[in-house]
Design a protein around this motif. Sequence first.
Motif, PDB file in Angstrom:
ATOM      1  N   ASP A  98       0.864  -1.007   0.059  1.00  0.00           N
ATOM      2  CA  ASP A  98      -0.010  -0.137   0.095  1.00  0.00           C
ATOM      3  C   ASP A  98       0.865   1.341   0.037  1.00  0.00           C
ATOM      4  N   LEU A  99       1.795   1.103   0.745  1.00  0.00           N
ATOM      5  CA  LEU A  99       2.809   2.445   0.748  1.00  0.00           C
ATOM      6  C   LEU A  99       3.487   2.695  -0.389  1.00  0.00           C
ATOM      7  N   ARG A 100       4.029   1.516  -1.082  1.00  0.00           N
ATOM      8  CA  ARG A 100       4.544   1.693  -2.377  1.00  0.00           C
ATOM      9  C   ARG A 100       3.640   2.345  -3.414  1.00  0.00           C
ATOM     10  N   ALA A 101       2.445   1.577  -3.504  1.00  0.00           N
ATOM     11  CA  ALA A 101       1.496   2.553  -4.195  1.00  0.00           C
ATOM     12  C   ALA A 101       1.166   3.889  -4.168  1.00  0.00           C
ATOM     13  N   ASN A 102       0.853   3.958  -2.965  1.00  0.00           N
ATOM     14  CA  ASN A 102       0.661   5.650  -2.479  1.00  0.00           C
ATOM     15  C   ASN A 102       1.805   6.428  -2.803  1.00  0.00           C
ATOM     16  N   SER A 103       3.004   5.968  -2.466  1.00  0.00           N
ATOM     17  CA  SER A 103       4.230   6.949  -2.927  1.00  0.00           C
ATOM     18  C   SER A 103       4.263   6.961  -4.455  1.00  0.00           C
ATOM     19  N   ASN A 104       4.094   6.088  -4.961  1.00  0.00           N
ATOM     20  CA  ASN A 104       4.008   6.186  -6.679  1.00  0.00           C
ATOM     21  C   ASN A 104       2.922   7.091  -7.057  1.00  0.00           C
TER      22      ASN A 104
END
Length: 173
Positions: A98-104
Amino acid sequence: MSDISELETRITTALERISNGLSALPAQATGAADDIARLTTELEEERTANRQLAERVKALQQSRTEEVAALRNEVERLTAQLSASEEVLAKLRQVNADLRANSNALRDAVGGGLADAGLVNTAMATELEGLRVAQSADRAELDAVLGELGQLIFEKGLKPSGSAETGREGADA
């Protein structure tokens, strides 16, 4: 174990037949009486040895049963511990995804010149959740270590000492 029990039964039966046969024979000579006395003594010695073997077999079976129960309890404890660790790891993986997706998404928005406050809030909330899950994973690992130490202390028969006994409480203050 069943072989031992079967042999024990066969020996007992044979010894009883010998004893019955000896008592049924008439004493033919004075030498026969001595032989009967000697054989009777040997028979009693064999019966004593047989009883001792039977007691040893029972003790071994009891010991084996206790060891199996202890091993089963240990396997159940370790399985529960592993299950808890797997749950925390799965949560950690999900939060990281989730963090990776939101950071992207945030990176794309900033790259396009659109600074969206909602994306920043979501990123911060996701990161905070990641920290909570990481803390939870650390706690699960610490609980596992403490559980193992507690098990070792219990097995060794040692008594755990508290911080009050060391006289170090408040030393960091």
